[in-house]
Design an enzyme around this catalytic site. Structure first.
Site, PDB file in Angstrom:
ATOM      1  N   ARG A  12       0.836  -1.196   0.000  1.00  0.00           N
ATOM      2  CA  ARG A  12       0.000   0.000   0.000  1.00  0.00           C
ATOM      3  C   ARG A  12       0.870   1.246   0.000  1.00  0.00           C
ATOM      4  NH1 ARG A  12      -5.441  -0.557   1.459  1.00  0.00           N
ATOM      5  NH2 ARG A  12      -5.534   1.672   0.974  1.00  0.00           N
ATOM      6  N   GLY A  32       4.072   3.826  10.885  1.00  0.00           N
ATOM      7  CA  GLY A  32       5.504   3.817  11.196  1.00  0.00           C
ATOM      8  C   GLY A  32       6.379   3.715   9.966  1.00  0.00           C
ATOM      9  N   TYR A  89      -3.479 -10.675  -2.766  1.00  0.00           N
ATOM     10  CA  TYR A  89      -3.378 -10.124  -1.404  1.00  0.00           C
ATOM     11  C   TYR A  89      -4.120 -10.974  -0.384  1.00  0.00           C
ATOM     12  CZ  TYR A  89      -3.843  -7.005   2.572  1.00  0.00           C
ATOM     13  OH  TYR A  89      -3.829  -6.484   3.849  1.00  0.00           O
ATOM     14  N   HIS A 167       8.696  -8.102   7.412  1.00  0.00           N
ATOM     15  CA  HIS A 167       8.142  -7.586   8.661  1.00  0.00           C
ATOM     16  C   HIS A 167       7.454  -8.656   9.501  1.00  0.00           C
ATOM     17  CE1 HIS A 167       8.731  -3.207   7.899  1.00  0.00           C
ATOM     18  NE2 HIS A 167       8.743  -3.614   6.640  1.00  0.00           N
ATOM     19  N   ASP A 374       4.912 -13.563  16.565  1.00  0.00           N
ATOM     20  CA  ASP A 374       4.863 -12.189  16.053  1.00  0.00           C
ATOM     21  C   ASP A 374       6.250 -11.768  15.584  1.00  0.00           C
ATOM     22  OD1 ASP A 374       3.699  -9.795  15.377  1.00  0.00           O
ATOM     23  OD2 ASP A 374       2.779  -9.487  17.337  1.00  0.00           O
ATOM     24  N   LYS A 381       6.358  -1.804  22.547  1.00  0.00           N
ATOM     25  CA  LYS A 381       7.241  -0.631  22.569  1.00  0.00           C
ATOM     26  C   LYS A 381       6.444   0.661  22.754  1.00  0.00           C
ATOM     27  CE  LYS A 381      10.849  -2.767  19.722  1.00  0.00           C
ATOM     28  NZ  LYS A 381      11.794  -2.611  18.611  1.00  0.00           N
ATOM     29  N   ASP A 680      37.639 -20.014 -10.958  1.00  0.00           N
ATOM     30  CA  ASP A 680      36.459 -19.770 -10.129  1.00  0.00           C
ATOM     31  C   ASP A 680      36.553 -20.265  -8.685  1.00  0.00           C
ATOM     32  OD1 ASP A 680      36.187 -22.572 -11.198  1.00  0.00           O
ATOM     33  OD2 ASP A 680      34.424 -22.503  -9.899  1.00  0.00           O
TER      34      ASP A 680
END
Length: 752
Positions: A12, A32, A89, A167, A374, A381, A680
């Site tokens: 988004r 954020g 989505y 995330h 999570d 925080k 290589d």
């Protein structure tokens, strides 16, 4: 179309487009991520994302209006149809990846149409990135919606520096392997230069999956992929600490705080704020609170749990069922333990204004954050950042990424209701001095590790990685031109080339038939050897039989088995070695590992024994290779032999047999004012070191990684392209004649 040097990509945009009363309206987000991106030091940056409105509902004029309006706000839209949003989505991203990455594999589903839509949409975003990026732009891709995108962008624009941040958690190998498209997703991610995760465990899970699924090992968080170095590391995201501190002084939050003080009085408030999601552990949290009231009846009427569940994916059946379960549980607990004057739980299925949320954080005596899994969890925080005069205790799940940065929190296992009960009891009994001491320690940390610094740190590492990628590496256009000029103007030339991984891409068998030179390789070598005063030498670990049959009809110098055999003027010369007396006991050890390791095999040479494991399951191969290397090293201690690990091999050969000796002999025998040496792997580093002080020598590593070579190219095809550039245009067009002596099997390989 304008081009930008910094490109941000997320699902988004920070600006959403909607239709109200028949008109398009634009609403900015204050999340954020938007804060982090706005703090990046870049004058020309653009943000790519979906604007939030279905493409099906837009006319051409409206699309253009959106493009023009968003451009003013530093954004570039990717238009998606309602069907694409549903399948990409809601489907693959949130019905396949989200549950699986959070260890809810029983909830994940894998329809093929999800995957097809995911590929299409990632392709659309890749096209958009190519359209708006400068040739050397930095691109930062956000989250699980775009696991394929780094690779797709790399295909379209190889010169870009690409970063990716996940995330959510990256699951362990045993969970990740359940994905039908697991290898495709890893390959997509490896298109990035830097891959960021919230905590080191997630980075290690990713590297482990790369090793076990793709056979790519890592060292210190870095692995090599298609000639590039890819870094995987932890970058814990922070919050906008100053924003929460400033909000405490606003009129709205002060008024909300006053109202909370009046409403709850001396009653202890336990706060819970989550998006409604099965990963947040809400039913388990309710059960723990019920158990608290049962085991500690003295808290009846004295504590209250305020649970705010922010609506999420309300049209999805699993979320509807979760909401029903939560609401039934709340009703049951309130009915069992409540009174006319007091209800144990206040449940709100709604989003609250920012000013009220900060007031709740500031007032709450306990913050209950107990997700089953999570990636980070910023609520923990935010709570700590919002505490000023009043104390408070944070109870935090050990399954949340935030626990690594907040050791002062009371850590619990969300699956153990009794541990949650014990933590709540401890928090309610904790002295004000200890509460403030813990909060102060966490606040000091959070005030430094902010979301702004998170963004800057990631982009700094991306810049450093980009610089390192270009330090030794790819020959620039200017360097290539200089090399070609030096070659063409030299009076005598010496070209020294390794074979496997240098001229020819690796194959999955030691069989010479599979690795025979292609017509392009033969054409390049013929063009080189046709030039006057030019000597070409192939220095390989292959057997003399393989090299003899491969290069029939080409006047090249050959060195087989790393120089144990050398052929000058069509005559082979063998070194003196006592290796044959060691073969039997070395072979016995290798035979044992072949019997224990399905897919491995032994290649026996005159002066070497090689254990190949390219076809072994990567994780097994890694362990077996270490064990074999250790066992052989102990067995042969004090002997004049070396045990070496190469690309998917463990090789034993005489210590004095090395490519470095071949290079010394070649440079003495064929005096030249232009020397080019390419290889290589570790055996070729010996050649590069010998030529380090030779001003006439140009050394090239094929692939990436630490090297003594002066330059590098990404893969064999690039080296062949360079060798073709060195020749007069007419010479590279001539097809070499294929000698009649070549065996039929090899002839078939040559013609492929």
């Amino acid at each position: 179309m304008s081009k930008f040097s910094t490109v941000i990509i997320s699902n988004r945009l920070p600006v959403s487009v909607a239709r109200k009363d028949g008109k398009l309206v634009y609403e900015a987000s204050s999340g954020g991520l938007a804060t982090a991106m706005s703090s990046l030091e870049a004058d020309d940056k653009i943000w790519i994302g979906w604007p939030g409105i279905d493409a099906d509902t837009l006319s051409d004029d409206e699309r253009q209006e959106i493009i023009d309006e968003l451009k003013k706000q530093g954004c570039f839209p990717v238009f998606l149809t309602a069907k694409e949003v549903e399948l990409y989505y809601e489907g693959y991203a949130n019905d396949t990846l989200w549950p699986l990455f959070h260890y809810f594999q029983n909830v994940a589903s894998y329809p093929l149409e999800y995957w097809e839509a995911y590929q299409v949409v990632n392709g659309k975003f890749a096209d958009a990135a190519a359209e708006v990026s400068t040739h050397d732009a930095r691109v930062w891709i956000q989250d699980y919606h775009f696991l394929l995108l780094p690779g797709l962008i790399r295909e379209r624009s190889p010169g870009l520096t690409i970063g990716f941040f996940l995330h959510i958690p990256f699951p362990s190998f045993e969970i990740f392997r359940m994905l039908p498209q697991r290898k495709e997703l890893l390959a997509g991610l490896l298109g990035a230069d830097v891959i960021g995760f919230h905590v080191y465990d997630y980075a290690q899970h990713f590297l482990d999956s790369c090793r076990r699924l793709l056979g790519i090992p890592s060292s210190n968080g870095t692995l090599e992929y298609e000639g590039r170095m890819v870094k995987a590391s932890a970058y814990p995201i922070g919050i906008d600490y100053a924003k929460f501190r400033a909000q405490l002084d606003t009129r709205e939050t002060k008024a909300a705080l006053k109202q909370l003080d009046e409403s709850y009085g001396k009653q202890k408030l336990i706060l819970s704020v989550d998006r409604l999601d099965y990963s947040k552990g809400i039913p388990e949290r309710l059960e723990a609170f019920r158990l608290l009231l049962e085991e500690y009846p003295e808290y009846l009427g004295k504590v209250k749990l305020l649970m705010i569940a922010v609506p999420s994916r309300t049209g999805v059946k699993a979320y509807q069922e979760l909401r029903n379960e939560i609401e039934m549980t709340v009703s049951r607990i309130n009915g069992t333990y409540g009174t006319v004057e007091w209800a144990p739980i206040s449940y709100q299925f709604q989003n609250r204004p920012f000013s009220e949320i900060v007031a709740l954080y500031a007032h709450a005596d306990i913050m209950l954050v107990t997700p089953i899994r999570d990636g980070m969890n910023l609520v923990a925080k935010e709570y700590v950042a919002s505490k000023r005069r009043k104390g408070g205790a944070l109870i935090l799940s050990e399954m949340a990424g935030a626990i690594d940065e907040m050791p002062e929190a009371l850590s619990i296992n969300p699956n153990n209701a009794k541990s949650v009960v014990s933590a709540i009891h401890e928090a309610l009994s904790m002295s004000m001095h200890e509460q403030k001491q813990r909060l102060t320690a966490m606040q000091k940390r959070l005030s430094v590790v902010t979301v702004q610094n998170w963004g800057k740190e990631f982009m700094y590492d991306l810049e450093v990685t980009s610089t390192q990628q270009g330090s030794i590496k790819q020959l620039s256009l200017t360097q290539r031109q200089r090399l070609v000029t030096r070659y063409r103007t030299a009076s005598k030339r010496l070209i020294i080339l390794d074979y496997d991984g240098t001229l020819r891409s690796f194959v999955k068998t030691p069989s010479p038939l599979a690795a025979a030179p292609t017509l392009r390789i033969r054409r390049v070598l013929k063009a080189l050897t046709d030039q006057p005063n030019t000597t070409v030498a192939i220095v390989s670990g292959r057997t003399r039989r393989a090299l003899s049959s491969w290069f029939v009809g080409l006047p090249v110098v050959l060195a087989a088995e790393h120089g144990a055999w050398k052929r000058y003027d069509r005559k082979w010369h063998e070194v003196e070695s006592e290796f044959k007396k060691d073969k039997k006991r070395i072979r016995a050890v290798m035979d044992k590992y072949v019997s224990r390791t399905h897919g491995s095999e032994i290649e026996e040479k005159d002066h070497a024994l090689v254990w190949h494991y390219v076809n072994v399951e990567p994780d097994v191969a890694y362990k077996r290779a270490m064990e074999l290397h250790h066992e052989l090293t102990e067995l042969l201690a004090g002997e004049d032999v070396t045990v070496n690990e190469g690309r998917n091999i463990v090789e034993v050969k005489p210590s004095f047999v090395a490519k470095s000796n071949v290079v010394r002999e070649l440079t003495q025998r064929y005096k030249a004012d232009f020397v080019l040496c390419a290889g290589d792997d570790y055996t070729d580093e010996d050649m590069f070191r010998v030529l380090q002080d030779d001003p006439s020598a140009l050394t090239i590593k094929v692939g990436s990684g630490d090297t003594a070579a002066r330059h590098s190219v990404g893969k064999p095809a690039e080296l062949l392209g360079l060798l073709e550039e060195m020749q007069p245009p007419s010479s590279t067009l001539l097809l070499p004649s294929v000698p009649k002596k070549i065996p039929r099997k090899i002839l078939r390989w040559l013609r492929k």
